[in-house]
Motif scaffolding. Sequence first.
Motif, PDB file in Angstrom:
ATOM      1  N   LEU A 427      75.037  45.987  75.612  1.00  0.00           N
ATOM      2  CA  LEU A 427      75.870  47.079  75.101  1.00  0.00           C
ATOM      3  C   LEU A 427      76.622  46.560  73.887  1.00  0.00           C
ATOM      4  O   LEU A 427      77.231  45.480  73.924  1.00  0.00           O
ATOM      5  CB  LEU A 427      76.844  47.558  76.175  1.00  0.00           C
ATOM      6  N   VAL A 428      76.570  47.330  72.788  1.00  0.00           N
ATOM      7  CA  VAL A 428      77.220  46.930  71.527  1.00  0.00           C
ATOM      8  C   VAL A 428      78.174  48.041  71.119  1.00  0.00           C
ATOM      9  O   VAL A 428      77.803  49.209  71.103  1.00  0.00           O
ATOM     10  CB  VAL A 428      76.179  46.703  70.422  1.00  0.00           C
ATOM     11  N   THR A 525      76.823  38.530  80.896  1.00  0.00           N
ATOM     12  CA  THR A 525      78.269  38.472  80.664  1.00  0.00           C
ATOM     13  C   THR A 525      79.050  39.397  81.587  1.00  0.00           C
ATOM     14  O   THR A 525      80.259  39.205  81.761  1.00  0.00           O
ATOM     15  CB  THR A 525      78.588  38.848  79.212  1.00  0.00           C
ATOM     16  N   SER A 526      78.369  40.391  82.143  1.00  0.00           N
ATOM     17  CA  SER A 526      79.073  41.410  82.945  1.00  0.00           C
ATOM     18  C   SER A 526      78.255  41.699  84.199  1.00  0.00           C
ATOM     19  O   SER A 526      77.025  41.775  84.147  1.00  0.00           O
ATOM     20  CB  SER A 526      79.262  42.701  82.143  1.00  0.00           C
ATOM     21  N   SER A 527      78.955  41.937  85.293  1.00  0.00           N
ATOM     22  CA  SER A 527      78.269  42.133  86.570  1.00  0.00           C
ATOM     23  C   SER A 527      78.164  43.588  86.989  1.00  0.00           C
ATOM     24  O   SER A 527      77.441  43.913  87.922  1.00  0.00           O
ATOM     25  CB  SER A 527      78.989  41.352  87.683  1.00  0.00           C
ATOM     26  N   ASP A 537      84.067  45.978  74.579  1.00  0.00           N
ATOM     27  CA  ASP A 537      85.253  46.439  73.843  1.00  0.00           C
ATOM     28  C   ASP A 537      86.184  45.263  73.535  1.00  0.00           C
ATOM     29  O   ASP A 537      86.737  45.157  72.429  1.00  0.00           O
ATOM     30  CB  ASP A 537      85.968  47.497  74.678  1.00  0.00           C
ATOM     31  N   ASN A 538      86.356  44.344  74.510  1.00  0.00           N
ATOM     32  CA  ASN A 538      87.199  43.163  74.282  1.00  0.00           C
ATOM     33  C   ASN A 538      86.602  42.274  73.190  1.00  0.00           C
ATOM     34  O   ASN A 538      87.332  41.698  72.356  1.00  0.00           O
ATOM     35  CB  ASN A 538      87.341  42.368  75.574  1.00  0.00           C
ATOM     36  N   ALA A 539      85.263  42.163  73.193  1.00  0.00           N
ATOM     37  CA  ALA A 539      84.606  41.355  72.170  1.00  0.00           C
ATOM     38  C   ALA A 539      84.816  41.974  70.790  1.00  0.00           C
ATOM     39  O   ALA A 539      84.979  41.246  69.787  1.00  0.00           O
ATOM     40  CB  ALA A 539      83.117  41.242  72.478  1.00  0.00           C
ATOM     41  N   LEU A 540      84.820  43.335  70.703  1.00  0.00           N
ATOM     42  CA  LEU A 540      85.066  43.994  69.423  1.00  0.00           C
ATOM     43  C   LEU A 540      86.461  43.664  68.900  1.00  0.00           C
ATOM     44  O   LEU A 540      86.651  43.398  67.693  1.00  0.00           O
ATOM     45  CB  LEU A 540      84.901  45.510  69.592  1.00  0.00           C
ATOM     46  N   TYR A 541      87.460  43.681  69.788  1.00  0.00           N
ATOM     47  CA  TYR A 541      88.834  43.357  69.350  1.00  0.00           C
ATOM     48  C   TYR A 541      88.916  41.927  68.823  1.00  0.00           C
ATOM     49  O   TYR A 541      89.631  41.639  67.855  1.00  0.00           O
ATOM     50  CB  TYR A 541      89.814  43.561  70.500  1.00  0.00           C
ATOM     51  N   ILE A 551      80.565  39.361  64.278  1.00  0.00           N
ATOM     52  CA  ILE A 551      80.056  39.702  65.612  1.00  0.00           C
ATOM     53  C   ILE A 551      80.681  38.755  66.617  1.00  0.00           C
ATOM     54  O   ILE A 551      80.691  37.541  66.418  1.00  0.00           O
ATOM     55  CB  ILE A 551      78.516  39.571  65.672  1.00  0.00           C
ATOM     56  N   MET A 552      81.183  39.334  67.704  1.00  0.00           N
ATOM     57  CA  MET A 552      81.711  38.514  68.791  1.00  0.00           C
ATOM     58  C   MET A 552      80.971  38.879  70.082  1.00  0.00           C
ATOM     59  O   MET A 552      80.701  40.040  70.353  1.00  0.00           O
ATOM     60  CB  MET A 552      83.210  38.730  68.969  1.00  0.00           C
ATOM     61  N   ILE A 553      80.670  37.811  70.856  1.00  0.00           N
ATOM     62  CA  ILE A 553      79.941  37.980  72.123  1.00  0.00           C
ATOM     63  C   ILE A 553      80.877  37.721  73.281  1.00  0.00           C
ATOM     64  O   ILE A 553      81.652  36.751  73.260  1.00  0.00           O
ATOM     65  CB  ILE A 553      78.733  37.024  72.182  1.00  0.00           C
ATOM     66  N   SER A 554      80.774  38.598  74.272  1.00  0.00           N
ATOM     67  CA  SER A 554      81.594  38.404  75.462  1.00  0.00           C
ATOM     68  C   SER A 554      81.208  37.097  76.146  1.00  0.00           C
ATOM     69  O   SER A 554      80.056  36.651  76.082  1.00  0.00           O
ATOM     70  CB  SER A 554      81.388  39.590  76.416  1.00  0.00           C
TER      71      SER A 554
END
Length: 558
Positions: A427-428, A525-527, A537-541, A551-554
């Motif tokens: 998800l991006v 990264t997510s379960s 969303d946190n990676a976007l911030y 670009i940031m990756i969770s």
Amino acid sequence: MNKIQKYEKVMINLYWVFIVLLFSALFFKQELYTNANVYFSKKNYLTVFIVSIVVLNIVKILFVNNINLYSDKAFDVFRSMEVFLTSVFLLPFSDGIEYLSLVLPLFFISIRKGKKLTYLLLGFSAVIKIANIFVLYGIQEPFDASKVVFSLFRIFCIYILLLCIFSISAKIYSENLKNEQENDRLIDELGEKYEQLASAKDEIKNQYETLKETNFKLEDTNKRLTSSIAEFYTLQQVSEAIGSILDINELLNFVNDVIIGVMGVNFSSILLFDQKKNRLKVQFTNITNKEELAILADNVNCELLLDILQNEKPLIENMVDPDKYDFIQTRQIGSFMCVPLSLKSRKFGLTLIEHRNNNTFNTENLRLLTTLGKQVSMAIENAELYANLQEMATVDGLTGVYNRVYFHEKFEAEFKMAEEKGYNLSLVILDIDFFKIFNDTYGHLFGDVVLKEVAQTVKNNLRGTDTIARFGGEEFVLILPRTSIQQAHEKVEFLRTKIAGNVIKDNLISASVTASFGIACYPETSSNQVGLIRDADNALYKAKENGRNCIMISQKIG
């Protein structure tokens, strides 16, 4: 009566045999002497009896062969005469001939008339026999009482035996009589039914001439009614489908099946007209052979079919020359009919039905298919309107990509599939950098242009299985099925470069924008579903905090 006459003929034949036997007796035994002084000539007795029986048989033959003369009364007379002749003329014999000659007529009487006449004639014979004993021994001197008693006892036993035999046969008669009565009852009932049927037949016959002329009219009306019923049923089916099936592909597939069933054709194809390419294409067909389907697809844009579509003139061809029509090569078609699918506002395509036999289609078939074509055309138009409404409900009006409502439905379905199938789902979330400044500097209209350009740039560089939706304001979200975190990063880096290198122009204004991206991936990264959106969303911030246009990756789990 015919059955009794057959039995009577058998009796006649038996009596002829009996007569032959009596003639034989005349040759071997001339006369019988009693112990009395009076002589009885056996020859005379036999001669009189034979003559009498011959005469009686001749009379019987005349009666039996004439159905008008023969009756129950005649039967009784013949049997009585036979018993009388036997009792009177054969009594002098003591060797059993008279009893044998009695059995035939009395047995025949018992199975035909029952006990009454049988017992009467048997009694008559017994009286004559007993009288003969007393006469025979009464004239002898000295009188021998023991012989009389013995003879009477012997006669008694013989007649008791005959009585038993005839009682049994009379019982058979009684059962047969019951069966005959039941049969007569059934025959009477059948007769009544027959009379009723005969009466009805006469009535029908009287009305036949009047109905005959009406029948021709009814036949013609029936044909038209049958055709109308078939047409009504087909149109009803299609109308119901139009009201319940809004997916255009499903609808056309259903309509094609209805045409095959109602028209009874070998092949049916629906050809839709692509207005952008200005070409016909095979949308649905029941042709399954790949080679034949390829020939049809390659030749549907022939001059003949395009002319039918443009001029809206249907065509019936009942004597097909295969060399004349390229689209039916190798399929051995004898007849075909082609009808345009069109409304005043638009030409949608053609319906092509084909049959292997010649002379299959007529004007009634053409009228039905034309009416059906109008229904199909309305169905296509309704389906397209519905598709447009669906698109308006799920597509963002400004950018042309899906809206947030559709995103949540699609994301839920994709995440569930990823869980079941066990593949990665990335998800991006992207955000256009400093978008508020663009609005303030160049105005909201140019800001709208920026949103559309960025959305189309991303959309044009996604796979067919990927999804882009406007998440809100200047934010967009991407769903990338079967994509790992590393693959997602590579894809997003390509998108980031594309957006940054794109110069957006609107009249005199031109500018470039950049975007920040946050990526999360299930299950790396997510379960869960909620965590996947939160982590992206946190990676976007974090990307915004790190200077934007990046670009940031969770962070990966564990």
